[in-house]
Design an enzyme around this catalytic site. Structure first.
Site, PDB file in Angstrom:
ATOM      1  N   TYR A  33       0.823  -1.215   0.000  1.00 41.50           N
ATOM      2  CA  TYR A  33       0.000   0.000   0.000  1.00 41.50           C
ATOM      3  C   TYR A  33       0.850   1.255   0.000  1.00 41.50           C
ATOM      4  O   TYR A  33       2.073   1.189   0.178  1.00 41.50           O
ATOM      5  CB  TYR A  33      -0.940  -0.001   1.215  1.00 41.50           C
ATOM      6  CG  TYR A  33      -0.261   0.312   2.540  1.00 41.50           C
ATOM      7  CD1 TYR A  33       0.585  -0.611   3.137  1.00 41.50           C
ATOM      8  CD2 TYR A  33      -0.457   1.528   3.171  1.00 41.50           C
ATOM      9  CE1 TYR A  33       1.205  -0.307   4.348  1.00 41.50           C
ATOM     10  CE2 TYR A  33       0.152   1.835   4.380  1.00 41.50           C
ATOM     11  CZ  TYR A  33       0.989   0.914   4.965  1.00 41.50           C
ATOM     12  OH  TYR A  33       1.602   1.212   6.146  1.00 41.50           O
ATOM     13  N   ARG A  52       8.146   3.916  -4.709  1.00 41.02           N
ATOM     14  CA  ARG A  52       8.201   2.933  -3.623  1.00 41.02           C
ATOM     15  C   ARG A  52       7.180   1.825  -3.839  1.00 41.02           C
ATOM     16  O   ARG A  52       7.458   0.656  -3.554  1.00 41.02           O
ATOM     17  CB  ARG A  52       7.988   3.615  -2.274  1.00 41.02           C
ATOM     18  CG  ARG A  52       8.172   2.644  -1.100  1.00 41.02           C
ATOM     19  CD  ARG A  52       8.140   3.341   0.229  1.00 41.02           C
ATOM     20  NE  ARG A  52       6.864   3.965   0.471  1.00 41.02           N
ATOM     21  CZ  ARG A  52       6.620   4.821   1.476  1.00 41.02           C
ATOM     22  NH1 ARG A  52       7.589   5.128   2.333  1.00 41.02           N
ATOM     23  NH2 ARG A  52       5.433   5.341   1.636  1.00 41.02           N
ATOM     24  N   ARG A 100      -7.852 -20.360  -1.469  1.00 44.71           N
ATOM     25  CA  ARG A 100      -6.864 -20.196  -0.410  1.00 44.71           C
ATOM     26  C   ARG A 100      -5.767 -21.252  -0.459  1.00 44.71           C
ATOM     27  O   ARG A 100      -6.043 -22.453  -0.341  1.00 44.71           O
ATOM     28  CB  ARG A 100      -7.550 -20.218   0.958  1.00 44.71           C
ATOM     29  CG  ARG A 100      -6.617 -19.785   2.076  1.00 44.71           C
ATOM     30  CD  ARG A 100      -7.336 -19.708   3.412  1.00 44.71           C
ATOM     31  NE  ARG A 100      -6.420 -19.189   4.428  1.00 44.71           N
ATOM     32  CZ  ARG A 100      -5.453 -19.907   4.991  1.00 44.71           C
ATOM     33  NH1 ARG A 100      -5.300 -21.171   4.661  1.00 44.71           N
ATOM     34  NH2 ARG A 100      -4.642 -19.364   5.883  1.00 44.71           N
ATOM     35  N   HIS A 102      -1.274 -21.135   0.463  1.00 43.42           N
ATOM     36  CA  HIS A 102      -0.188 -20.215   0.812  1.00 43.42           C
ATOM     37  C   HIS A 102       0.675 -19.822  -0.389  1.00 43.42           C
ATOM     38  O   HIS A 102       1.086 -18.684  -0.518  1.00 43.42           O
ATOM     39  CB  HIS A 102       0.716 -20.847   1.881  1.00 43.42           C
ATOM     40  CG  HIS A 102       0.082 -20.886   3.233  1.00 43.42           C
ATOM     41  ND1 HIS A 102      -1.080 -21.562   3.494  1.00 43.42           N
ATOM     42  CD2 HIS A 102       0.459 -20.315   4.408  1.00 43.42           C
ATOM     43  CE1 HIS A 102      -1.401 -21.422   4.770  1.00 43.42           C
ATOM     44  NE2 HIS A 102      -0.484 -20.667   5.345  1.00 43.42           N
ATOM     45  N   LYS A 147       6.584  -2.089   1.879  1.00 42.84           N
ATOM     46  CA  LYS A 147       5.410  -1.466   2.491  1.00 42.84           C
ATOM     47  C   LYS A 147       4.218  -2.421   2.357  1.00 42.84           C
ATOM     48  O   LYS A 147       3.290  -2.209   1.568  1.00 42.84           O
ATOM     49  CB  LYS A 147       5.109  -0.105   1.865  1.00 42.84           C
ATOM     50  CG  LYS A 147       4.181   0.726   2.725  1.00 42.84           C
ATOM     51  CD  LYS A 147       4.257   2.190   2.397  1.00 42.84           C
ATOM     52  CE  LYS A 147       3.239   3.025   3.124  1.00 42.84           C
ATOM     53  NZ  LYS A 147       3.434   3.065   4.579  1.00 42.84           N
ATOM     54  N   GLU A 180      12.436   2.280  13.933  1.00 44.60           N
ATOM     55  CA  GLU A 180      11.527   3.333  13.464  1.00 44.60           C
ATOM     56  C   GLU A 180      10.268   3.298  14.312  1.00 44.60           C
ATOM     57  O   GLU A 180      10.088   2.417  15.140  1.00 44.60           O
ATOM     58  CB  GLU A 180      11.200   3.142  11.979  1.00 44.60           C
ATOM     59  CG  GLU A 180      10.501   1.824  11.676  1.00 44.60           C
ATOM     60  CD  GLU A 180      10.189   1.612  10.191  1.00 44.60           C
ATOM     61  OE1 GLU A 180      10.150   2.580   9.417  1.00 44.60           O
ATOM     62  OE2 GLU A 180       9.963   0.438   9.817  1.00 44.60           O
ATOM     63  N   LEU A 205      11.308   1.105   6.865  1.00 48.26           N
ATOM     64  CA  LEU A 205      10.711   1.559   5.624  1.00 48.26           C
ATOM     65  C   LEU A 205      11.436   2.827   5.197  1.00 48.26           C
ATOM     66  O   LEU A 205      11.726   3.700   6.015  1.00 48.26           O
ATOM     67  CB  LEU A 205       9.225   1.863   5.829  1.00 48.26           C
ATOM     68  CG  LEU A 205       8.483   2.228   4.551  1.00 48.26           C
ATOM     69  CD1 LEU A 205       8.276   0.988   3.682  1.00 48.26           C
ATOM     70  CD2 LEU A 205       7.149   2.878   4.866  1.00 48.26           C
TER      71      LEU A 205
HETATM   72  N1  PMP Z   1       7.856   3.713   8.725  1.00 50.40           N
HETATM   73  C1  PMP Z   1       6.691   3.059   8.765  1.00 50.40           C
HETATM   74  C2  PMP Z   1       6.644   1.717   9.412  1.00 50.40           C
HETATM   75  C3  PMP Z   1       5.538   3.628   8.201  1.00 50.40           C
HETATM   76  O1  PMP Z   1       4.367   2.968   8.217  1.00 50.40           O
HETATM   77  C4  PMP Z   1       5.610   4.920   7.619  1.00 50.40           C
HETATM   78  C5  PMP Z   1       4.379   5.583   7.075  1.00 50.40           C
HETATM   79  N2  PMP Z   1       4.074   5.121   5.791  1.00 50.40           N
HETATM   80  C6  PMP Z   1       6.864   5.561   7.593  1.00 50.40           C
HETATM   81  C7  PMP Z   1       7.957   4.930   8.155  1.00 50.40           C
HETATM   82  C8  PMP Z   1       7.020   6.913   6.948  1.00 50.40           C
HETATM   83  O2  PMP Z   1       6.927   6.833   5.550  1.00 50.40           O
HETATM   84  P1  PMP Z   1       6.384   8.038   4.674  1.00 50.40           P
HETATM   85  O3  PMP Z   1       7.220   9.220   5.025  1.00 50.40           O
HETATM   86  O4  PMP Z   1       6.601   7.596   3.274  1.00 50.40           O
HETATM   87  O5  PMP Z   1       4.951   8.224   5.036  1.00 50.40           O
END
Ligand code: PMP
Length: 287
Positions: A33, A52, A100, A102, A147, A180, A205
């Protein structure tokens, strides 16, 4: 005002929008997403988000649902139909519908869903007052650079933060270093005045906001050090903040029980926030 969702080729009333029970997104969280912010009807960093999305799809051997120009056209159309001046657009691609099993099926059509939401970003108190965060162990998988829609650990962390009266939970790896937030990247200004954010890798991310802010900071002559830091280093920092598409640059004024600096947003944080807000409202050019 009618609000629409885009589901597989159709603009459907939001409340009636749905996908099949055997969609792999529903069964396995087999999907990716993006969340893009909108200010003045314009998407912020759209290219970065689509780049991304393509990397996430590639990493999971998933086909792109549509070409890039068509995808962006539909995003713009949904924003226009829903008359979103300020808010977000959410975009999700799953592998599609299949019995379904895997193992990744082949030859199925990906599911594409988009929704929008109005949010009054710039009047949020937390941008000017800052927020509290807590620290928690990072219990997620080893591919946080994708993501993916599998966000259960992130949801647990955010719920724990909320229960503690905090805005975000900073996740900590086995070496005691912060990876993060549950939905944001983490930054600190260290005791010796280094602006630090963790280096890219499978543990985090690659935030599109992080990318833009690194670029803006460097244009302003501020050095950014991409390096991991420990919880101790963070607790002793001068300033701290988080970045994400929806929180922009949100100052952090408390980490667990430790007050950061004077307990108010730091001066570098405020300057960076101003530059980023100018940039996102189209008032500032960057490379
Ligand atoms: N880390 C994570 C785990 C996130 O979910 C997000 C939000 N999408 C971010 C970092 C920040 O990413 P962005 O600046 O692209 O929103």
């Amino acid at each position: 005002l009618a609000r629409y969702a885009y589901v597989d080729g159709r603009y459907t009333p939001h409340d009636a929008a749905s996908v099949h029970v055997e969609d792999r997104g529903f069964q396995f969280a087999d999907g990716v997403y993006e969340v893009v912010s909108i200010i003045g009807g314009r998407m912020i960093d759209m290219q970065g988000h689509i780049d991304r999305l393509e990397r996430s799809l590639d990493a999971l051997d998933m086909a792109a649902p549509l070409s890039r120009p068509v995808l962006t056209m539909i995003m713009r159309e949904l924003i226009a139909r829903n008359r979103v001046d300020e808010g977000i657009i959410y975009l999700q691609v799953t592998r599609g519908v299949a019995p379904r099993d895997h193992k990744f099926p082949t030859g199925i059509k990906p599911t594409l869903v988009m929704t929008t939401k109005r949010v009054d970003f710039r009047n949020q108190k937390r941008l000017s007052e800052g927020v509290k965060v807590i620290t928690i162990p990072d219990i997620r998988w080893a591919r946080c650079d994708i993501k993916a829609i599998s966000l259960l650990a992130n949801c647990m962390g955010k719920t724990q933060a909320s229960g503690a009266g905090a805005y975000e939970a900073w996740q900590v790896d086995a070496e005691g270093r912060i990876t993060e937030g549950t939905s944001s990247n983490v930054w600190i200004l260290t005791r010796d005045n280094k602006l630090k954010t963790r280096m890219l890798g499978p543990e985090i991310l690659r935030g599109v906001t992080r990318d833009s802010l690194i670029r803006i900071a460097r244009e302003e002559g501020i050095e950014v050090v991409e390096e991991a830091f420990t919880v101790e280093e963070a607790r002793e920092c001068r300033e701290a903040f988080v970045t994400s598409a929806t929180s922009f640059l949100t100052p952090v004024v408390q980490i667990d029980d430790t007050v950061v600096g004077n307990g108010v947003p730091g001066s570098l944080s405020c300057r960076l926030q101003r530059w980023y807000l100018d940039y996102s409202s189209g008032l500032r050019e960057t490379a």
